[in-house]
Scaffold this active site. Structure first.
Site, PDB file in Angstrom:
ATOM      1  CE  LYS A 139       8.504  -2.563  -2.980  1.00  0.00           C
ATOM      2  NZ  LYS A 139       7.626  -1.411  -1.897  1.00  0.00           N
ATOM      3  CB  SER A 141       4.396  -1.716  -4.210  1.00  0.00           C
ATOM      4  OG  SER A 141       5.088  -1.696  -2.985  1.00  0.00           O
ATOM      5  CB  SER A 144       4.503  -1.051  -0.045  1.00  0.00           C
ATOM      6  OG  SER A 144       3.109  -0.978  -1.173  1.00  0.00           O
TER       7      SER A 144
HETATM    8  N1  GLN Z   1      -1.158   0.430  -2.028  1.00  0.00           N
HETATM    9  C1  GLN Z   1      -0.756   1.482  -1.544  1.00  0.00           C
HETATM   10  C2  GLN Z   1      -0.395   1.777  -2.987  1.00  0.00           C
HETATM   11  O1  GLN Z   1      -1.411   1.408  -3.894  1.00  0.00           O
HETATM   12  C3  GLN Z   1       0.557   1.185  -0.893  1.00  0.00           C
HETATM   13  C4  GLN Z   1       1.452   1.598  -2.018  1.00  0.00           C
HETATM   14  C5  GLN Z   1       2.768   1.094  -0.969  1.00  0.00           C
HETATM   15  O2  GLN Z   1       3.270   1.297   0.323  1.00  0.00           O
HETATM   16  N2  GLN Z   1       3.771   1.145  -1.706  1.00  0.00           N
HETATM   17  O3  GLN Z   1       0.067   3.166  -2.573  1.00  0.00           O
END
Ligand code: GLN
Length: 515
Positions: free
Chosen positions: A82, A157, A181
């Site tokens: 990532k 994400s 994410s």
């Molecule tokens: N979707 C969640 C957010 O927008 C989690 C993001 C993540 O785990 N990096 O914060």
């Protein structure tokens, strides 16, 4: 190597074939790079592909193997990372304009461990800007697409890592999970995703979103592959003050065991009811049924504070975001923008112009929210009470784990949604993580594995949660469930895109960051 294409094999199978001399890392790496070249034009799972670097690393492992050097289990198996993790020699953009073209001077510990274990790094995967989002649509470089249906998002994400693994562009990948994410994209793409215990994997060199919640972990197609990758990246790191200084949980052994006889499985009452798609609930309940048939004991547990977990997260996380992202000030690295019509701008004006030009709307929204929550006069009311609810979430977990060895729920409330569907509705987007966020707040480990297809033909994720440092319990139970499901399906779930390599020819592996 006999059988299906090289890119169809799990990391464990590739590892065996490499050890047996049936293939080489160069061959395996090239097969994945070719597949990236033919499919990533459509999927946009990668922000950067490093073909020469990956092949050089692969040839190095092949040489060492030929020389009889002892090598780790995953040596020679390529990996995608990532683009939130620092990588020497490859850009690290975090999906943001503010870091466009930035090449870090050091490797994240996770990356250093991958390299030391001989895993060639294929490239950097797409993400929502600074890991904020649930669809990768907040990436400044354009969204990734779901290999199950390219009109839909792969979640976020870490949608890039999940799409890459689901579409066989990489056998395994690294994600990060602050609120879901790794697990939610796992659910939406039919892959396995693990958020280890907080402190189980070093955060050194991972660009911070919310430091008390962030954790890196494996994105794979099988439970055993996740355990093998977890073992490579996990364990104490003196460079991270929150890293746990204790022997890591025996995850590989647990993934090979996969025995739920007598295991107490707690179905969390608050996760999975209203708001969860019917097909998601159906696959979840069938999976619980399979575990029961296999000898597990199923109980219902209640965690009342989980109802406040999402609201708590959206105070704690933005507060930490507002502080962590203050470092992008145009003075030290990254973009530097100048205000229009100002002849001799002050440092403050340059900072403001840079942050305005460099950050996207979602990032700005969270910085503003966090700055407000932390401002004097509001601190106790918002950040302070959020921290208190956070302890209640941890206490609910403690109580639930007195009644059950692992907890289970659907991973995400829906299957993959259409691109654009939730983009203008931040709350709807945030709700994707209702079931994953409690684990981040309490630091406990979580795993998502595919549980079949919903009524719309799209993958459903099954989430397992375990107490702190008991990550091995996740792997044990998940391996058992995976075996039961594979028996039922007669083989792994494969996205339709996987059969279409020839019909989808995109641009050849671009070594540059794509805008
Ligand atoms: N979707 C969640 C957010 O927008 C989690 C993001 C993540 O785990 N990096 O914060």
């Amino acid at each position: 190597m006999p059988g299906p294409e090289l890119t169809d094999h799990s990391a464990a199978e590739l590892s065996q074939a490499l050890a047996a001399g049936e293939t080489t890392s160069a061959e395996v790496t090239r097969a994945h790079l070719d597949r990236i070249a033919s499919l990533d034009g459509e999927l946009h799972a990668f922000l950067h592909v490093d073909a020469p670097g990956a092949l050089a690393a692969a040839e190095d492992v092949d040489r060492r193997r030929a020389a009889g050097e002892p090598l780790g289990a995953l040596a020679g198996v390529p990996v995608a990372v990532k683009d939130l993790l620092c990588t020497v020699g490859q850009p690290t953009t975090c999906g943001s304009r503010i870091l466009e073209g930035w090449v870090p001077p050091y490797d994240a510990t996770v990356v250093a461990r991958l390299r030391a274990a001989g895993l060639p790094i294929l490239g950097k995967t797409n993400l929502d800007e600074f890991a904020m989002g649930s669809s990768t649509e907040h990436s400044a470089y354009g969204p990734s697409r779901n290999p199950w249906d390219t009109a839909r998002t792969p979640g976020g994400s870490g949608g890039g890592s999940a799409a890459a693994v689901a579409a066989r562009l990489a056998p395994v990948a690294i994600g990060t999970d602050t609120g879901g994410s790794i697990r939610q994209p796992g659910a939406l793409t039919g892959t396995v995703g693990v958020k280890p215990t907080y402190g189980g994997v070093s955060r050194y060199g991972i660009v911070a979103m919310a430091s008390s919640l962030d954790q890196a972990g494996p994105v794979t197609r099988t439970v055993l592959d996740a355990a093998l990758l977890h073992e490579v990246i996990g364990g104490h790191d003196p460079m991270d003050s929150t890293s746990i200084d204790a022997p890591p949980p025996p995850v590989v052994e647990a993934a090979r065991r996969g025995d739920v006889t007598g295991l107490r499985i707690g179905v969390v009452k608050e996760l999975g009811g209203e708001g969860f798609q019917a097909g998601v609930r159906a696959r979840f309940e069938e999976a619980v049924g399979l575990l029961t048939e296999a000898g597990a004991q199923v109980v219902e547990v209640s965690c009342p504070s989980f109802a406040q977990a999402l609201a708590t997260y959206y105070l704690v996380m933005p507060s930490e975001v507002s502080s962590n992202l203050a470092r992008f000030d145009a003075m030290r690295y990254g973009l530097r923008a100048f205000p229009d019509g100002v002849e001799l701008p002050s440092a403050e004006q340059v900072m403001a112009a840079t942050r305005d030009a460099g950050f996207g709307d979602e990032v700005k929204r969270r910085i503003i929210l966090g700055t407000y929550a932390l401002s004097s006069g509001y601190y106790d009311a918002y950040y302070g009470s959020a921290q208190q609810v956070r302890s209640l979430v941890a206490r609910d977990f403690d109580r639930a784990f007195e009644q059950a060895d692992v907890l289970v729920s659907p991973t995400a409330p829906t299957t993959a949604f259409r691109m654009g569907e939730k983009l203008d509705d931040p709350l709807a987007m945030y709700l994707q993580d209702v079931a994953t966020i409690p684990a981040n707040l309490a630091g406990v480990p979580g795993l998502s594995l595919p549980a079949g297809l919903a009524e719309d033909g799209l993958p459903v994720g099954f989430q397992l949660l375990a107490p702190l440092q008991a990550d091995d319990r996740l792997y044990n139970a998940a391996a058992a469930l995976e075996r039961l499901l594979l028996d039922r399906w007669g083989g792994p779930l494969t996205p339709p895109l996987v059969g279409q390599v020839d019909s989808l020819v995109g641009p050849v592996g671009t070594p540059e960051v794509r805008a």
